[in-house]
Enzyme design. Sequence first.
Site, PDB file in Angstrom:
ATOM      1  N   LYS A  77      -7.218   3.469  -2.974  1.00 18.36           N
ATOM      2  CA  LYS A  77      -7.555   3.613  -1.464  1.00 18.36           C
ATOM      3  C   LYS A  77      -7.710   4.784  -0.986  1.00 18.36           C
ATOM      4  O   LYS A  77      -6.883   5.624  -1.383  1.00 18.36           O
ATOM      5  CB  LYS A  77      -6.134   2.703  -0.795  1.00 18.36           C
ATOM      6  CG  LYS A  77      -6.462   2.737   0.827  1.00 18.36           C
ATOM      7  CD  LYS A  77      -5.316   1.988   1.366  1.00 18.36           C
ATOM      8  CE  LYS A  77      -5.003   2.074   2.844  1.00 18.36           C
ATOM      9  NZ  LYS A  77      -3.719   1.411   3.518  1.00 18.36           N
ATOM     10  N   ASP A 125       0.973  -1.170   0.096  1.00 20.80           N
ATOM     11  CA  ASP A 125      -0.009   0.039   0.024  1.00 20.80           C
ATOM     12  C   ASP A 125       0.907   1.142  -0.067  1.00 20.80           C
ATOM     13  O   ASP A 125       1.387   1.408   0.953  1.00 20.80           O
ATOM     14  CB  ASP A 125      -1.084   0.113   1.359  1.00 20.80           C
ATOM     15  CG  ASP A 125      -1.909  -1.114   1.286  1.00 20.80           C
ATOM     16  OD1 ASP A 125      -1.650  -2.269   0.694  1.00 20.80           O
ATOM     17  OD2 ASP A 125      -2.878  -0.989   1.844  1.00 20.80           O
ATOM     18  N   LYS A 141     -10.500   0.237  -1.922  1.00 20.76           N
ATOM     19  CA  LYS A 141     -10.350   0.081  -0.373  1.00 20.76           C
ATOM     20  C   LYS A 141     -10.628   1.295   0.402  1.00 20.76           C
ATOM     21  O   LYS A 141     -10.162   2.371   0.287  1.00 20.76           O
ATOM     22  CB  LYS A 141      -8.769  -0.241  -0.092  1.00 20.76           C
ATOM     23  CG  LYS A 141      -8.505  -0.618   1.212  1.00 20.76           C
ATOM     24  CD  LYS A 141      -6.969  -1.304   1.529  1.00 20.76           C
ATOM     25  CE  LYS A 141      -6.669  -1.279   2.966  1.00 20.76           C
ATOM     26  NZ  LYS A 141      -5.448  -1.725   2.971  1.00 20.76           N
TER      27      LYS A 141
END
Length: 267
Positions: A176, A112, A208
């Site tokens: 995300k 990430d 996400k």
Amino acid sequence: MIDRNTQDLLAQAAEASPTPELARRAIRLVDLTSLSGQETEAEIDALCHKAVANHVAAVCLYPVFLRQARPLLAGSEVRLAAVANFPDGSDDIARAADEAAAAVADGADEVDVVAPVNAIMEGDVGIVGELIEAVRVAIGPSTTLKLILETGILADPDRITAAARAGVMAGVNFLKTSTGKVPVGATPEAAAVLMQVCEDAGLRVGFKASGGIRTARDAAQYLALGDAIMGKDRITARTFRFGASSLLDDLLRVAGGGSSAEGGSGY
């Protein structure tokens, strides 16, 4: 700008109820996260055991804990994720790529990475593509790559869309919302923007939600929005995740017939 149709979807999603069925569905989508920076080895052990016992999607940690966590997840379907360029979102692309490569070498299945937020705010959306291209080369094609866009800072839907599309074009696997380290984390409005980018990409890219997702009631709202924009039958751990630390406890409570907590702030 959020169009009228999306506004209607947001209003409908806000009414979603955290049922036991929904909670059981959401558990499989959780990236069980610990990014306080104060974790002990015992806490990491407990987190990994909890993730395996409840069949969540992934565990997300600082890279320093990857070698400890890897054997604890072995033999399960729980994936191991690490953060890079976190949480500041530096424009030092080489550093971000090196951090991501080191995480994969230490066992990460997923990375990430935080987008260069200040550069985007100054108008340099192209740097998102440069970052993702460099990180993708560093980690290889098989590692899942999530782009953290810090939507609470980017704020403007058009700016969020432009940065997200740049990431998609460069090869990310997920978009995300937040690091969870800034005052405004995930919001349904920003989520709707990112989900639409995912839908436009034919769900080659997943979504996400992270940053303040704490309760089954929160999860119900985001899942309802995802069902409406992305399609309920298309939402799996390959296309939809929740990044959170305390969410799992509330989901387990609701799955067992209890009530969802009122909510709060934090990762």
